[in-house]
Scaffold this active site. Structure first.
Site, PDB file in Angstrom:
ATOM      1  N   GLY A 250       1.000  -1.127  -0.218  1.00 26.65           N
ATOM      2  CA  GLY A 250      -0.147   0.094  -0.038  1.00 26.65           C
ATOM      3  C   GLY A 250       0.925   1.319  -0.394  1.00 26.65           C
ATOM      4  N   ASP A 251       1.907   1.267   0.791  1.00 24.89           N
ATOM      5  CA  ASP A 251       2.821   2.191   0.773  1.00 24.89           C
ATOM      6  C   ASP A 251       3.536   2.545  -0.685  1.00 24.89           C
ATOM      7  OD1 ASP A 251       2.184   2.316   3.298  1.00 24.89           O
ATOM      8  OD2 ASP A 251       4.104   1.157   3.877  1.00 24.89           O
TER       9      ASP A 251
END
Length: 301
Positions: A250-251
């Site tokens: 997600g990052d």
């Protein structure tokens, strides 16, 4: 410049075992340590893409020094604040027949340390990006992200928030450029079950009504939905591949979105670049390289 803020960085201790048996002694096949935290991960992927950033946040104890030294070793600038006590948390990632995570709480952050971070935020300039991402220790007020944004002197900062519950809700009044919940987190914000793309769009638009300019909702291996300030709804499937690692995916999506937006100022391209970055990390053992990202980007229509 891009600034990333990680209130609660971590050392991720990854253990690989054939099967996790509760109540028994389990012996690992392999162990690895990684320094991270959501904002730190964004800085690392940006660095891999050749984009400079400055990592801000708090560190403590010998584990905090491990995080700082790791970032220095990559050539990433950081301006972390050393806390007077405690230690940067260690998160345990057990990779067995099923993945199991145990995330620690983190150190106590005193008010004077938070005030120091606020002063650093005041240095952010017009057209800079400011990424506020990740978990917050229990002793820190739910207004923390909102308080940090209230110290922005510049008026045209691209604020990106990847946070949950009230940490995000309280900051929406500052009209962030982008917020990035995943599907489960979006449901938690409104105490609803999110099942369809229509549900995602409905509640993303509610976040816009509350102040968010653009809302990017990740759906894991299903892709992502972006609702823009231009009232466009952009849906992209995730590239196909074998998932090896979900930590930091997600990052990586956030970092890739920033990279794509900086390159073309186009939301559709930014979303594709973000998905390529998130998927490249998911298909790798560590955070994705530029080559891995660009190879996957070529496959996205």
């Amino acid at each position: 410049m891009i600034y990333t803020v990680t209130i609660n960085p971590a050392v991720d201790y990854t253990i690989k075992i054939p099967e996790l048996v509760l109540g028994k002694v389990n012996r690992s096949e392999k162990e690895e340590y990684f320094f991270g935290g959501k904002g730190v991960n964004v800085s690392i992927v940006l660095h891999n893409l050749g984009i400079k950033s400055i990592a801000l946040g708090f560190i403590a104890g010998f584990t905090g020094q491990f995080v700082r030294q790791g970032i220095y070793s990559l050539g990433i600038k950081n301006d972390f604040i050393d806390l007077p006590s405690g230690m940067t948390r260690i998160n345990i990632k057990i990779k067995a027949d099923k993945e199991t995570d145990i995330n620690a709480v983190g150190p106590v952050i005193p008010k004077d340390s938070i005030e120091l971070l606020c002063k650093k935020i005041e240095k952010v300039k017009d057209n800079d990006f400011l990424v506020l991402a990740g978990a917050v220790p229990n002793n820190v007020d739910e207004q923390i992200y909102s308080d940090l944004l209230s110290h922005l002197k510049a008026k045209n900062v691209h604020v990106i928030i990847d946070a949950t519950r009230n940490y995000l809700i309280n900051a929406l009044k500052h009209k962030p450029f982008l917020v990035k919940p995943n599907r489960a987190e979006l449901g938690q914000l409104f105490n609803k079950e999110i099942h369809t793309d229509a549900d995602i769009v409905l509640y993303a638009k509610k976040l816009q009504e509350m102040g968010a300019r653009n809302v990017l909702v990740s759906i894991g291996d299903k892709g992502a939905v972006l609702v823009t300030e231009n009232d466009d709804v952009i849906c992209n499937d995730a590239p196909k591949g074998i998932t090896k690692n979900t930590v930091g995916a997600g990052d990586s999506l956030t970092a890739g979105f920033i990279a794509g937006y900086l390159e073309k100022k186009d939301f559709r391209y930014a979303l594709k670049y973000g998905l390529a970055s998130g998927s490249a990390t998911a298909f790798s053992d560590t955070l994705a390289s530029k080559n891995e990202i660009e190879q996957i980007l070529k496959t996205i229509e």
